[in-house]
Scaffold this motif. Structure first.
Motif, PDB file in Angstrom:
ATOM      1  N   GLN A   1     -25.739 -91.322 -28.051  1.00 14.65           N
ATOM      2  CA  GLN A   1     -25.909 -91.971 -29.403  1.00 14.65           C
ATOM      3  C   GLN A   1     -27.325 -92.029 -29.903  1.00 14.65           C
ATOM      4  OE1 GLN A   1     -23.413 -95.468 -29.375  1.00 14.65           O
ATOM      5  NE2 GLN A   1     -21.633 -94.650 -28.978  1.00 14.65           N
ATOM      6  N   GLY A   2     -28.059 -92.607 -28.877  1.00 18.18           N
ATOM      7  CA  GLY A   2     -29.646 -92.849 -29.253  1.00 18.18           C
ATOM      8  C   GLY A   2     -30.298 -91.412 -29.643  1.00 18.18           C
ATOM      9  N   LEU A   3     -29.714 -90.224 -28.804  1.00 18.13           N
ATOM     10  CA  LEU A   3     -30.474 -88.878 -29.016  1.00 18.13           C
ATOM     11  C   LEU A   3     -30.163 -88.417 -30.377  1.00 18.13           C
ATOM     12  CD1 LEU A   3     -30.087 -87.493 -25.556  1.00 18.13           C
ATOM     13  CD2 LEU A   3     -32.243 -88.135 -26.640  1.00 18.13           C
ATOM     14  N   THR A   4     -28.717 -88.590 -30.763  1.00 20.25           N
ATOM     15  CA  THR A   4     -28.102 -88.214 -31.973  1.00 20.25           C
ATOM     16  C   THR A   4     -28.984 -88.988 -32.996  1.00 20.25           C
ATOM     17  OG1 THR A   4     -26.084 -87.952 -30.927  1.00 20.25           O
ATOM     18  CG2 THR A   4     -26.332 -87.984 -33.346  1.00 20.25           C
ATOM     19  N   ARG A   5     -29.254 -90.257 -33.021  1.00 13.52           N
ATOM     20  CA  ARG A   5     -29.781 -91.120 -33.968  1.00 13.52           C
ATOM     21  C   ARG A   5     -31.254 -90.597 -34.101  1.00 13.52           C
ATOM     22  NH1 ARG A   5     -30.213 -92.625 -38.754  1.00 13.52           N
ATOM     23  NH2 ARG A   5     -31.477 -94.584 -39.103  1.00 13.52           N
ATOM     24  N   VAL A   6     -32.158 -90.312 -32.943  1.00 15.89           N
ATOM     25  CA  VAL A   6     -33.373 -89.619 -33.325  1.00 15.89           C
ATOM     26  C   VAL A   6     -33.136 -88.286 -33.696  1.00 15.89           C
ATOM     27  CG1 VAL A   6     -35.254 -88.691 -31.749  1.00 15.89           C
ATOM     28  CG2 VAL A   6     -34.414 -90.832 -31.070  1.00 15.89           C
ATOM     29  N   ALA A   7     -32.394 -87.452 -33.495  1.00 21.53           N
ATOM     30  CA  ALA A   7     -32.205 -86.181 -34.175  1.00 21.53           C
ATOM     31  C   ALA A   7     -31.963 -86.378 -35.733  1.00 21.53           C
ATOM     32  CB  ALA A   7     -31.366 -85.398 -33.666  1.00 21.53           C
ATOM     33  N   GLU A   8     -31.266 -87.229 -36.031  1.00 19.54           N
ATOM     34  CA  GLU A   8     -30.905 -87.340 -37.450  1.00 19.54           C
ATOM     35  C   GLU A   8     -32.003 -87.816 -38.158  1.00 19.54           C
ATOM     36  OE1 GLU A   8     -27.800 -90.285 -37.248  1.00 19.54           O
ATOM     37  OE2 GLU A   8     -26.078 -88.722 -36.989  1.00 19.54           O
ATOM     38  N   MET A   9     -32.821 -88.707 -37.550  1.00 20.14           N
ATOM     39  CA  MET A   9     -34.076 -89.147 -38.208  1.00 20.14           C
ATOM     40  C   MET A   9     -34.929 -88.153 -38.617  1.00 20.14           C
ATOM     41  SD  MET A   9     -34.522 -92.682 -36.375  1.00 20.14           S
ATOM     42  CE  MET A   9     -36.052 -93.000 -37.006  1.00 20.14           C
ATOM     43  N   THR A  10     -35.228 -87.269 -37.499  1.00 23.43           N
ATOM     44  CA  THR A  10     -36.250 -85.997 -37.633  1.00 23.43           C
ATOM     45  C   THR A  10     -35.756 -85.271 -38.785  1.00 23.43           C
ATOM     46  OG1 THR A  10     -36.539 -86.210 -35.113  1.00 23.43           O
ATOM     47  CG2 THR A  10     -37.057 -84.226 -36.300  1.00 23.43           C
ATOM     48  N   VAL A  11     -34.598 -84.666 -38.646  1.00 26.94           N
ATOM     49  CA  VAL A  11     -33.994 -83.783 -39.794  1.00 26.94           C
ATOM     50  C   VAL A  11     -34.404 -84.405 -41.155  1.00 26.94           C
ATOM     51  CG1 VAL A  11     -32.280 -82.360 -40.528  1.00 26.94           C
ATOM     52  CG2 VAL A  11     -32.340 -82.732 -38.154  1.00 26.94           C
TER      53      VAL A  11
ATOM     54  N   MET B   1     -27.590 -80.168 -36.929  1.00 26.88           N
ATOM     55  CA  MET B   1     -28.746 -79.978 -36.101  1.00 26.88           C
ATOM     56  C   MET B   1     -28.599 -81.179 -34.988  1.00 26.88           C
ATOM     57  SD  MET B   1     -32.960 -79.611 -37.044  1.00 26.88           S
ATOM     58  CE  MET B   1     -32.382 -77.900 -37.796  1.00 26.88           C
ATOM     59  N   SER B   2     -28.435 -82.193 -35.695  1.00 20.79           N
ATOM     60  CA  SER B   2     -28.574 -83.691 -34.845  1.00 20.79           C
ATOM     61  C   SER B   2     -27.377 -83.532 -33.551  1.00 20.79           C
ATOM     62  CB  SER B   2     -28.117 -85.042 -35.564  1.00 20.79           C
ATOM     63  OG  SER B   2     -27.033 -84.900 -36.212  1.00 20.79           O
ATOM     64  N   GLU B   3     -26.250 -82.968 -33.928  1.00 19.68           N
ATOM     65  CA  GLU B   3     -25.165 -82.764 -32.871  1.00 19.68           C
ATOM     66  C   GLU B   3     -25.776 -81.757 -32.022  1.00 19.68           C
ATOM     67  OE1 GLU B   3     -21.568 -81.962 -34.659  1.00 19.68           O
ATOM     68  OE2 GLU B   3     -21.314 -84.416 -35.234  1.00 19.68           O
ATOM     69  N   GLY B   4     -26.477 -80.539 -32.568  1.00 17.78           N
ATOM     70  CA  GLY B   4     -26.594 -79.542 -31.508  1.00 17.78           C
ATOM     71  C   GLY B   4     -27.829 -79.995 -30.513  1.00 17.78           C
ATOM     72  N   LEU B   5     -28.687 -80.787 -31.118  1.00 17.88           N
ATOM     73  CA  LEU B   5     -29.751 -81.157 -30.337  1.00 17.88           C
ATOM     74  C   LEU B   5     -29.232 -82.171 -29.076  1.00 17.88           C
ATOM     75  CD1 LEU B   5     -32.641 -81.669 -33.024  1.00 17.88           C
ATOM     76  CD2 LEU B   5     -32.618 -80.171 -31.099  1.00 17.88           C
ATOM     77  N   ALA B   6     -28.448 -83.241 -29.698  1.00 16.52           N
ATOM     78  CA  ALA B   6     -27.955 -84.282 -29.025  1.00 16.52           C
ATOM     79  C   ALA B   6     -27.101 -83.506 -27.623  1.00 16.52           C
ATOM     80  CB  ALA B   6     -27.141 -85.135 -29.563  1.00 16.52           C
ATOM     81  N   ARG B   7     -26.467 -82.505 -28.003  1.00 17.76           N
ATOM     82  CA  ARG B   7     -25.473 -81.665 -27.065  1.00 17.76           C
ATOM     83  C   ARG B   7     -26.314 -81.055 -26.030  1.00 17.76           C
ATOM     84  NH1 ARG B   7     -23.687 -78.073 -30.225  1.00 17.76           N
ATOM     85  NH2 ARG B   7     -22.072 -79.845 -31.133  1.00 17.76           N
TER      86      ARG B   7
END
Length: 229
Positions: free
Chosen positions: A13-23, A37-43
């Motif tokens: 969840q934390g990684l997903t949130r970071v990715a969301e903020m970045t995008v 993108m956020s889901e792909g990065l987190a995965r």
């Protein structure tokens, strides 16, 4: 079949949130792309972490007679601290050499000859900072004759020369790149792992003597593969 371990949902969840903020910070990017993108990065990050932990677990299993089983290690705060620190660094790289060093260090942290915990933290900081080239150069400088023998390169003969001369021969990727040799060498010397300059003229005997400090030798021991005899 390779063992699997549960994925840390809070971390995902934390990684997903970071990715969301970045995008979200990219102008003109729509919400659908943000989600993809956020889901792909987190995965991908989760897969990398799981793979690293699985490979660490396999290594621990092979060394069980020396460091204890998983239950024993799970109760060892030094091991837990080492794995947590190493995993955080592993998240930031895909370099195979560096990931292997981190697995070695996590296990060496609980070996009988392990350095104290303050020194371990210092060494993990160095692993995070150094590139694989830094480590290869340190290994060369710790045992120049042994390095040339291991990589299968004939030792050059000089009446007098600088250590940078044998580095160019022993590490062909640095041939003609004095600028890089100076940069990598500076990283090792400023952290106290090697003595002296790589550009000072020396006799041939001097060129083939180790340049590592006691701290440098301890660092190399900490990142050495514990399965190597």
């Amino acid at each position: 079949m390779e063992p699997t371990y549960p994925v840390d949902s809070d971390r995902r969840q934390g990684l997903t949130r970071v990715a969301e903020m970045t995008v979200a910070s990219i102008p003109g990017v729509g919400s659908a792309l943000q989600i993809a993108m956020s889901e792909g990065l987190a995965r991908r990050l989760s897969e990398r972490r799981e793979k690293w932990l699985n490979q660490l677990a396999e290594k621990v299993f092979r060394l069980e007679d020396q460091i204890g089983d998983f239950a024993h290690l799970a109760a060892n705060d030094t091991f837990v601290d080492a794995v947590t620190t190493a995993a955080q660094i592993a998240d930031r790289t895909s370099r195979k050499e560096k990931l292997e060093l981190l697995r070695n260090a996590a296990i060496n942290a609980v070996m009988p000859s392990a350095p104290d915990e303050d020194l371990q933290q210092l060494f993990f900081d160095l692993i995070a900072r150094f590139t694989p080239t830094h480590v290869r150069l340190l290994k060369l400088l710790s045992d120049p004759p042994g390095w040339f023998d291991r990589v299968g390169i004939a030792r050059p003969s000089y009446y007098s020369a600088a250590r940078s001369a044998i580095i160019e021969v022993g590490m062909p990727e640095l041939n003609g790149r004095k600028d890089l040799i100076d940069r990598y060498g500076s990283g090792l010397s400023t952290t106290g792992l090697v003595n002296g300059s790589l550009n000072g003229m020396m006799t041939e005997n001097g060129l083939w003597t180790p340049a590592t400090t006691e701290l440098g030798r301890q660092f190399l021991s900490f990142i050495e593969d514990p399965e190597t005899p």
